[in-house]
Scaffold this motif. Structure first.
Motif, PDB file in Angstrom:
ATOM      1  N   ILE A 155     -27.745 -22.145 185.256  1.00 55.18           N
ATOM      2  CA  ILE A 155     -26.834 -23.189 184.772  1.00 55.18           C
ATOM      3  C   ILE A 155     -27.283 -23.703 183.403  1.00 55.18           C
ATOM      4  O   ILE A 155     -26.519 -23.695 182.444  1.00 55.18           O
ATOM      5  CB  ILE A 155     -26.744 -24.343 185.792  1.00 55.18           C
ATOM      6  CG1 ILE A 155     -26.144 -23.831 187.110  1.00 55.18           C
ATOM      7  CG2 ILE A 155     -25.881 -25.474 185.230  1.00 55.18           C
ATOM      8  CD1 ILE A 155     -26.091 -24.867 188.214  1.00 55.18           C
ATOM      9  N   GLN A 156     -28.524 -24.150 183.314  1.00 52.75           N
ATOM     10  CA  GLN A 156     -29.025 -24.689 182.051  1.00 52.75           C
ATOM     11  C   GLN A 156     -28.917 -23.672 180.923  1.00 52.75           C
ATOM     12  O   GLN A 156     -28.475 -23.981 179.817  1.00 52.75           O
ATOM     13  CB  GLN A 156     -30.472 -25.126 182.211  1.00 52.75           C
ATOM     14  CG  GLN A 156     -30.685 -26.316 183.115  1.00 52.75           C
ATOM     15  CD  GLN A 156     -30.180 -27.612 182.503  1.00 52.75           C
ATOM     16  OE1 GLN A 156     -29.083 -28.067 182.818  1.00 52.75           O
ATOM     17  NE2 GLN A 156     -30.949 -28.197 181.624  1.00 52.75           N
ATOM     18  N   ALA A 157     -29.353 -22.444 181.191  1.00 53.39           N
ATOM     19  CA  ALA A 157     -29.348 -21.412 180.151  1.00 53.39           C
ATOM     20  C   ALA A 157     -27.930 -21.047 179.733  1.00 53.39           C
ATOM     21  O   ALA A 157     -27.681 -20.734 178.565  1.00 53.39           O
ATOM     22  CB  ALA A 157     -30.086 -20.168 180.645  1.00 53.39           C
ATOM     23  N   SER A 158     -26.990 -21.092 180.660  1.00 54.29           N
ATOM     24  CA  SER A 158     -25.599 -20.759 180.322  1.00 54.29           C
ATOM     25  C   SER A 158     -24.992 -21.793 179.382  1.00 54.29           C
ATOM     26  O   SER A 158     -24.250 -21.442 178.451  1.00 54.29           O
ATOM     27  CB  SER A 158     -24.760 -20.647 181.597  1.00 54.29           C
ATOM     28  OG  SER A 158     -25.196 -19.572 182.399  1.00 54.29           O
ATOM     29  N   TYR A 159     -25.302 -23.057 179.602  1.00 50.31           N
ATOM     30  CA  TYR A 159     -24.798 -24.095 178.689  1.00 50.31           C
ATOM     31  C   TYR A 159     -25.443 -23.958 177.304  1.00 50.31           C
ATOM     32  O   TYR A 159     -24.792 -24.166 176.283  1.00 50.31           O
ATOM     33  CB  TYR A 159     -25.042 -25.483 179.279  1.00 50.31           C
ATOM     34  CG  TYR A 159     -23.984 -25.879 180.278  1.00 50.31           C
ATOM     35  CD1 TYR A 159     -22.845 -26.572 179.894  1.00 50.31           C
ATOM     36  CD2 TYR A 159     -24.110 -25.526 181.610  1.00 50.31           C
ATOM     37  CE1 TYR A 159     -21.857 -26.906 180.808  1.00 50.31           C
ATOM     38  CE2 TYR A 159     -23.130 -25.842 182.536  1.00 50.31           C
ATOM     39  CZ  TYR A 159     -22.001 -26.539 182.124  1.00 50.31           C
ATOM     40  OH  TYR A 159     -21.017 -26.862 183.033  1.00 50.31           O
ATOM     41  N   GLY A 162     -32.187 -27.218 173.752  1.00 51.55           N
ATOM     42  CA  GLY A 162     -32.369 -28.190 174.822  1.00 51.55           C
ATOM     43  C   GLY A 162     -32.992 -27.679 176.097  1.00 51.55           C
ATOM     44  O   GLY A 162     -33.047 -28.410 177.084  1.00 51.55           O
ATOM     45  N   LEU A 163     -33.453 -26.440 176.131  1.00 51.77           N
ATOM     46  CA  LEU A 163     -34.085 -25.928 177.342  1.00 51.77           C
ATOM     47  C   LEU A 163     -35.556 -26.326 177.379  1.00 51.77           C
ATOM     48  O   LEU A 163     -36.228 -26.339 176.346  1.00 51.77           O
ATOM     49  CB  LEU A 163     -33.943 -24.404 177.418  1.00 51.77           C
ATOM     50  CG  LEU A 163     -32.506 -23.875 177.494  1.00 51.77           C
ATOM     51  CD1 LEU A 163     -32.504 -22.351 177.559  1.00 51.77           C
ATOM     52  CD2 LEU A 163     -31.769 -24.452 178.690  1.00 51.77           C
ATOM     53  N   ASN A 164     -36.036 -26.634 178.561  1.00 52.79           N
ATOM     54  CA  ASN A 164     -37.409 -27.101 178.716  1.00 52.79           C
ATOM     55  C   ASN A 164     -38.283 -26.025 179.345  1.00 52.79           C
ATOM     56  O   ASN A 164     -37.883 -25.345 180.291  1.00 52.79           O
ATOM     57  CB  ASN A 164     -37.440 -28.353 179.608  1.00 52.79           C
ATOM     58  CG  ASN A 164     -38.839 -28.907 179.757  1.00 52.79           C
ATOM     59  OD1 ASN A 164     -39.563 -29.082 178.788  1.00 52.79           O
ATOM     60  ND2 ASN A 164     -39.238 -29.194 180.990  1.00 52.79           N
ATOM     61  N   MET A 165     -39.480 -25.865 178.791  1.00 49.61           N
ATOM     62  CA  MET A 165     -40.477 -24.963 179.353  1.00 49.61           C
ATOM     63  C   MET A 165     -41.794 -25.728 179.484  1.00 49.61           C
ATOM     64  O   MET A 165     -42.329 -26.195 178.478  1.00 49.61           O
ATOM     65  CB  MET A 165     -40.683 -23.734 178.451  1.00 49.61           C
ATOM     66  CG  MET A 165     -39.539 -22.728 178.491  1.00 49.61           C
ATOM     67  SD  MET A 165     -38.068 -23.241 177.573  1.00 49.61           S
ATOM     68  CE  MET A 165     -38.662 -23.100 175.891  1.00 49.61           C
ATOM     69  N   ASP A 166     -42.261 -25.901 180.711  1.00 48.64           N
ATOM     70  CA  ASP A 166     -43.543 -26.567 180.927  1.00 48.64           C
ATOM     71  C   ASP A 166     -44.282 -25.882 182.063  1.00 48.64           C
ATOM     72  O   ASP A 166     -43.935 -24.768 182.457  1.00 48.64           O
ATOM     73  CB  ASP A 166     -43.346 -28.074 181.192  1.00 48.64           C
ATOM     74  CG  ASP A 166     -42.443 -28.349 182.398  1.00 48.64           C
ATOM     75  OD1 ASP A 166     -42.544 -27.604 183.401  1.00 48.64           O
ATOM     76  OD2 ASP A 166     -41.644 -29.299 182.349  1.00 48.64           O
ATOM     77  N   ASN A 167     -45.318 -26.533 182.588  1.00 48.82           N
ATOM     78  CA  ASN A 167     -46.133 -25.886 183.621  1.00 48.82           C
ATOM     79  C   ASN A 167     -45.422 -25.790 184.967  1.00 48.82           C
ATOM     80  O   ASN A 167     -45.869 -25.073 185.868  1.00 48.82           O
ATOM     81  CB  ASN A 167     -47.469 -26.620 183.787  1.00 48.82           C
ATOM     82  CG  ASN A 167     -47.295 -28.099 184.081  1.00 48.82           C
ATOM     83  OD1 ASN A 167     -46.389 -28.753 183.547  1.00 48.82           O
ATOM     84  ND2 ASN A 167     -48.158 -28.653 184.901  1.00 48.82           N
ATOM     85  N   PHE A 168     -44.282 -26.476 185.125  1.00 44.63           N
ATOM     86  CA  PHE A 168     -43.539 -26.413 186.372  1.00 44.63           C
ATOM     87  C   PHE A 168     -42.260 -25.584 186.277  1.00 44.63           C
ATOM     88  O   PHE A 168     -41.835 -24.985 187.258  1.00 44.63           O
ATOM     89  CB  PHE A 168     -43.163 -27.827 186.839  1.00 44.63           C
ATOM     90  CG  PHE A 168     -44.287 -28.591 187.456  1.00 44.63           C
ATOM     91  CD1 PHE A 168     -44.680 -28.355 188.770  1.00 44.63           C
ATOM     92  CD2 PHE A 168     -44.976 -29.552 186.729  1.00 44.63           C
ATOM     93  CE1 PHE A 168     -45.729 -29.061 189.341  1.00 44.63           C
ATOM     94  CE2 PHE A 168     -46.020 -30.263 187.290  1.00 44.63           C
ATOM     95  CZ  PHE A 168     -46.403 -30.015 188.601  1.00 44.63           C
TER      96      PHE A 168
END
Length: 427
Positions: free
Chosen positions: A160-164, A146-152
């Motif tokens: 926080i996101q990565a820990s979940y 569920g982690l997002n990687m884009d140009n921003f």
């Protein structure tokens, strides 16, 4: 509109919908560069009952075994006093974030120590193969959780996101393997390698299967246990906590528009670099919030005196740039290397159709190659050609040689092979 609050539990609805761990790669992809290599010694001369007793006293859900391998890593980390002092300072900020995520998925709190050996708790850490962030996620695994990687944004760098995402991974790994040390090993080398080691050893005990695991993973679990020991017993080794940038009270701001971190730092009279350090996932120093997907900004608590200027930046300033979001491509450097090697193994070939009146010399001159090259590439024994015949006239393989006549002299030019790039993990 903005809302100030303390650290709240991150929403995990999209993580819960991720498919189970079975989608993970079964090939070895670990790359935890922070774990030092130590020499194996079958004879354990320095068994320390005091260390054993201390490990027993801090053990909770995860078994904290004491043996020669663990002792060697205790020696390593206890000797790195400055580094571990920094880890103690950073833990005051990061551990509450890790604990909230681990608690949300009901996995052991001791897992909060893993980022010490994964990344030295550096959100910007990138391994040789592209594993990124505190938890050293590889691109495909991060996407799967569920982690997002884009140009921003690169959410692998978002604490926080990565820990979940990491907590969800451990929940899945434990469900498959049924043992926490095995789940930790799988975080480093993948469940496929762990399952193969289990089959070879005919055991589900980590220490029994350890010889059948990749070398790095054999060291990974002992290093994890040693890090827990040193972080819980710093005073026993003259290790003192070092104050970090994060030793400040912070607020969380949710924004639904584009906000410049540079302008926000100016409004807060703080260093731009410090604000970006608190918000490491934003690539362009731009927080690309929207009504559909508000984005989080972590900032030092503000005084009423500076609230007006901060409010103006968050609500009234316009960021002059394209708002188009472009999804990032896989940054796994192993894939890029494989593609380059594949291209080199299968060189491009150029063809020529022979016309009436042409011979090998005229064709060779046209393509700036040697007659002998054309004969070798086409396995020609003689010089006779037939109109309509197809000839290979160029093979761009690795280093190609071309002879050119300049001022009556022959020069040899070379086309160099594509260079390699530098290369967490994570999986």
């Amino acid at each position: 509109m903005i809302a100030f609050s303390g650290y709240a539990q991150e929403k995990i609805n999209r993580l819960d919908s991720i498919s189970p761990i079975s989608f993970l790669s079964t090939t070895y992809t670990g790359d935890t560069t922070a774990v030092p290599l130590v020499l194996e010694n079958p004879l354990f001369y320095n068994y320390n009952f005091t260390y054993k007793k201390r490990l027993d006293s801090i053990q909770r859900e995860i078994p904290l075994s004491y043996n020669e391998a663990v002792q060697r890593y205790i020696d390593v980390y206890a000797g790195r006093k400055e580094m571990m002092g920094k880890m103690l300072g950073l833990s005051e900020y990061y551990f509450p974030i890790f604990e909230n995520a681990l608690k949300a998925f009901n996995v052991p709190q001791e897992l909060k120590y893993l980022p010490i050996i994964e990344s030295s708790m550096n959100s910007h850490a990138i391994s040789r193969v592209g594993a990124t962030g505190l938890w050293q996620f590889m691109f495909s695994t991060a996407r799967g959780y569920g982690l997002n990687m884009d140009n921003f944004v690169d959410e692998r760098k978002d604490p926080i996101q990565a820990s979940y995402a990491a907590a969800k991974y451990f929940k899945d790994a434990y469900a498959e393997l049924g043992d926490w040390l095995l789940a930790i090993a799988a975080y480093n080398c993948g469940t496929g390698n762990v399952n193969r080691a289990i089959a070879k050893a005919n055991s589900r005990d980590f220490w029994a299967i350890r010889p059948f695991l990749p070398l790095e993973t054999r060291n990974y679990v002992p290093a994890f246990i040693a890090a827990i020991y040193v972080m819980n017993c710093p005073d026993k080794h003259q290790i003192k906590s070092q104050k970090s940038l994060f030793a400040i009270k912070t607020d969380t701001v949710q924004v639904s528009r584009f906000v410049s971190l540079t302008e926000l730092a100016q409004a807060m009279s703080m260093e731009e670099e410090d604000l970006c350090t608190l918000n490491p996932s934003y690539k362009k120093k731009i927080v690309n919030g929207s009504t559909e997907l508000p984005k989080r900004i972590i900032m030092p608590r503000v005084s009423l005196a500076s609230f007006a200027s901060i409010y103006e930046v968050l609500n009234d300033h316009t960021v002059d740039m394209s708002m188009q979001v472009v999804q990032a491509s896989n940054d796994d450097r192993r894939l890029h290397k494989k593609h380059r090697e594949s291209a080199e193994e299968k060189p491009a070939v150029s063809w020529h159709k022979v016309s009436a009146g042409q011979n090998l010399s005229t064709i060779a001159d046209e393509y700036h190659v040697e007659v002998q090259d054309i004969k070798v590439w086409n396995k020609l024994k003689g010089n006779n050609l037939v109109p309509g015949q197809k000839l290979i006239v160029s093979k761009n393989s690795g280093i190609s040689k071309r002879a050119e006549t300049r001022s009556g002299k022959k020069y040899i030019s070379y086309r160099e092979k594509t260079g390699t790039t530098r290369s967490s993990g994570r999986l």
